[in-house]
Design a protein around this motif. Structure first.
Motif, PDB file in Angstrom:
ATOM      1  N   MET A  26       1.114  -1.089  -0.237  1.00 49.19           N
ATOM      2  CA  MET A  26      -0.144   0.082   0.310  1.00 49.19           C
ATOM      3  C   MET A  26       0.771   1.281   0.183  1.00 49.19           C
ATOM      4  O   MET A  26       0.320   2.270  -0.509  1.00 49.19           O
ATOM      5  CB  MET A  26      -1.312   0.309   1.333  1.00 49.19           C
ATOM      6  CG  MET A  26      -1.987   1.143   1.165  1.00 49.19           C
ATOM      7  SD  MET A  26      -3.193   1.434   0.020  1.00 49.19           S
ATOM      8  CE  MET A  26      -3.868   0.095   0.249  1.00 49.19           C
ATOM      9  N   THR A  27       2.138   1.048   1.045  1.00 53.86           N
ATOM     10  CA  THR A  27       2.931   1.859   0.911  1.00 53.86           C
ATOM     11  C   THR A  27       3.956   3.002  -0.872  1.00 53.86           C
ATOM     12  O   THR A  27       3.803   3.547  -0.958  1.00 53.86           O
ATOM     13  CB  THR A  27       3.890   2.230   1.524  1.00 53.86           C
ATOM     14  OG1 THR A  27       3.202   1.823   2.960  1.00 53.86           O
ATOM     15  CG2 THR A  27       5.143   3.201   2.107  1.00 53.86           C
ATOM     16  N   THR A  28       4.398   1.242  -1.290  1.00 54.97           N
ATOM     17  CA  THR A  28       4.806   1.912  -2.658  1.00 54.97           C
ATOM     18  C   THR A  28       3.381   2.122  -3.297  1.00 54.97           C
ATOM     19  O   THR A  28       3.851   3.362  -4.620  1.00 54.97           O
ATOM     20  CB  THR A  28       4.943   0.157  -3.203  1.00 54.97           C
ATOM     21  OG1 THR A  28       6.287  -0.008  -1.933  1.00 54.97           O
ATOM     22  CG2 THR A  28       5.807   0.356  -4.079  1.00 54.97           C
ATOM     23  N   PHE A  29       2.125   1.175  -3.470  1.00 57.58           N
ATOM     24  CA  PHE A  29       1.107   1.725  -4.205  1.00 57.58           C
ATOM     25  C   PHE A  29       0.922   3.379  -4.450  1.00 57.58           C
ATOM     26  O   PHE A  29       1.028   4.244  -5.385  1.00 57.58           O
ATOM     27  CB  PHE A  29       0.109   1.036  -4.272  1.00 57.58           C
ATOM     28  CG  PHE A  29      -1.246   1.540  -4.936  1.00 57.58           C
ATOM     29  CD1 PHE A  29      -1.462   1.345  -5.991  1.00 57.58           C
ATOM     30  CD2 PHE A  29      -2.178   2.412  -4.339  1.00 57.58           C
ATOM     31  CE1 PHE A  29      -2.701   1.902  -7.406  1.00 57.58           C
ATOM     32  CE2 PHE A  29      -3.003   3.307  -4.920  1.00 57.58           C
ATOM     33  CZ  PHE A  29      -3.628   2.585  -6.033  1.00 57.58           C
ATOM     34  N   CYS A  30       0.839   4.093  -3.007  1.00 60.40           N
ATOM     35  CA  CYS A  30       0.339   5.465  -2.815  1.00 60.40           C
ATOM     36  C   CYS A  30       1.561   6.537  -3.536  1.00 60.40           C
ATOM     37  O   CYS A  30       1.419   7.215  -3.692  1.00 60.40           O
ATOM     38  CB  CYS A  30       0.094   5.364  -1.245  1.00 60.40           C
ATOM     39  SG  CYS A  30      -1.269   4.784  -1.223  1.00 60.40           S
ATOM     40  N   LEU A  33       1.470   6.161  -6.991  1.00 59.11           N
ATOM     41  CA  LEU A  33       0.842   7.190  -7.487  1.00 59.11           C
ATOM     42  C   LEU A  33       0.810   8.617  -7.236  1.00 59.11           C
ATOM     43  O   LEU A  33       0.506   9.125  -7.921  1.00 59.11           O
ATOM     44  CB  LEU A  33      -0.787   6.759  -7.002  1.00 59.11           C
ATOM     45  CG  LEU A  33      -2.547   7.448  -7.295  1.00 59.11           C
ATOM     46  CD1 LEU A  33      -2.434   6.279  -8.213  1.00 59.11           C
ATOM     47  CD2 LEU A  33      -3.097   6.487  -6.807  1.00 59.11           C
ATOM     48  N   ASP A  34       1.362   9.208  -6.569  1.00 59.29           N
ATOM     49  CA  ASP A  34       1.388  10.102  -6.621  1.00 59.29           C
ATOM     50  C   ASP A  34       2.575  10.385  -6.835  1.00 59.29           C
ATOM     51  O   ASP A  34       1.856  11.885  -7.526  1.00 59.29           O
ATOM     52  CB  ASP A  34       2.246  10.438  -4.504  1.00 59.29           C
ATOM     53  CG  ASP A  34       2.213  12.124  -4.277  1.00 59.29           C
ATOM     54  OD1 ASP A  34       1.016  12.769  -4.743  1.00 59.29           O
ATOM     55  OD2 ASP A  34       2.616  12.177  -3.575  1.00 59.29           O
ATOM     56  N   SER A  35       3.182  10.032  -7.291  1.00 57.52           N
ATOM     57  CA  SER A  35       4.639  10.815  -7.736  1.00 57.52           C
ATOM     58  C   SER A  35       5.015  10.830  -9.399  1.00 57.52           C
ATOM     59  O   SER A  35       5.155  11.318 -10.061  1.00 57.52           O
ATOM     60  CB  SER A  35       5.883   9.974  -6.953  1.00 57.52           C
ATOM     61  OG  SER A  35       6.297   8.270  -7.886  1.00 57.52           O
ATOM     62  N   ASP A  41      -5.399   2.684 -11.891  1.00 54.93           N
ATOM     63  CA  ASP A  41      -5.671   0.685 -12.441  1.00 54.93           C
ATOM     64  C   ASP A  41      -4.489   0.388 -12.612  1.00 54.93           C
ATOM     65  O   ASP A  41      -3.890  -0.497 -13.055  1.00 54.93           O
ATOM     66  CB  ASP A  41      -6.248   0.751 -14.023  1.00 54.93           C
ATOM     67  CG  ASP A  41      -6.615   1.972 -14.765  1.00 54.93           C
ATOM     68  OD1 ASP A  41      -6.852   3.057 -14.522  1.00 54.93           O
ATOM     69  OD2 ASP A  41      -6.944   1.423 -15.773  1.00 54.93           O
ATOM     70  N   VAL A  42      -3.979   1.644 -13.423  1.00 53.05           N
ATOM     71  CA  VAL A  42      -2.235   1.581 -14.623  1.00 53.05           C
ATOM     72  C   VAL A  42      -1.547   1.201 -13.564  1.00 53.05           C
ATOM     73  O   VAL A  42      -0.688   0.009 -13.284  1.00 53.05           O
ATOM     74  CB  VAL A  42      -1.423   2.366 -15.186  1.00 53.05           C
ATOM     75  CG1 VAL A  42      -0.220   1.949 -16.087  1.00 53.05           C
ATOM     76  CG2 VAL A  42      -2.832   3.030 -16.089  1.00 53.05           C
ATOM     77  N   VAL A  43      -1.426   1.173 -12.086  1.00 48.38           N
ATOM     78  CA  VAL A  43       0.002   1.671 -10.911  1.00 48.38           C
ATOM     79  C   VAL A  43      -0.314   0.172 -10.223  1.00 48.38           C
ATOM     80  O   VAL A  43       0.032  -1.000 -10.109  1.00 48.38           O
ATOM     81  CB  VAL A  43      -0.034   1.932  -9.622  1.00 48.38           C
ATOM     82  CG1 VAL A  43       0.718   1.902  -8.783  1.00 48.38           C
ATOM     83  CG2 VAL A  43       0.104   3.759 -10.571  1.00 48.38           C
ATOM     84  N   LEU A  47       1.860  -3.048  -9.943  1.00 48.54           N
ATOM     85  CA  LEU A  47       2.491  -4.102  -9.255  1.00 48.54           C
ATOM     86  C   LEU A  47       1.878  -5.633  -9.311  1.00 48.54           C
ATOM     87  O   LEU A  47       2.695  -6.284  -8.464  1.00 48.54           O
ATOM     88  CB  LEU A  47       1.093  -3.855  -7.970  1.00 48.54           C
ATOM     89  CG  LEU A  47       1.625  -2.485  -6.932  1.00 48.54           C
ATOM     90  CD1 LEU A  47       0.015  -2.094  -5.915  1.00 48.54           C
ATOM     91  CD2 LEU A  47       2.728  -2.371  -6.631  1.00 48.54           C
ATOM     92  N   ALA A  48       0.886  -6.378 -10.397  1.00 53.62           N
ATOM     93  CA  ALA A  48       0.706  -7.247 -10.268  1.00 53.62           C
ATOM     94  C   ALA A  48       1.836  -7.619 -11.234  1.00 53.62           C
ATOM     95  O   ALA A  48       2.309  -8.872 -10.785  1.00 53.62           O
ATOM     96  CB  ALA A  48      -0.592  -7.734 -11.354  1.00 53.62           C
TER      97      ALA A  48
END
Length: 106
Positions: A26-30, A33-35, A41-43, A47-48
């Protein structure tokens, strides 16, 4: 109330490992997403893909059975990963106690 962060040193069993990985993803996703300003959906697809690449690398390292842990990749591994993703992503019932946040103390 937010759950307490789990540190790598706190991992003692499968449950604490799951909590640690959930927080790290979740930290990596956020952060991505932010940067990046990429759509969520792309992020998620990235991740997948990263998880698939991790599996491929770990499986290749264990293919010959040279690792002392004894794990060997199986033909059913990818389907098991797919099923885990589907199960984790499925909406939870509103009355499911596992999905409810604690709001107080007894």
């Amino acid at each position: 109330m937010l759950p307490q962060p789990v540190k790598a040193a706190d991992i003692t069993d499968e449950n604490s490992a799951q909590t640690y990985l959930n927080q790290a993803v979740m930290t990596t996703f956020c952060r991505v997403l932010d940067s990046s300003r990429l759509p969520p959906d792309v992020v998620m697809k990235l991740l997948a893909s990263a998880l698939g690449q991790t599996y491929r690398e770990v499986a290749a390292a264990h293919h010959d059975g040279g690792c002392p842990c004894g794990w060997r990749p199986q033909a059913t591994d990818i389907e098991a990963l797919r099923a885990s993703l589907e199960d984790a992503a499925a909406p939870r019932r509103v009355d499911d106690l596992l999905s409810m946040a604690a709001v107080g103390r007894a």
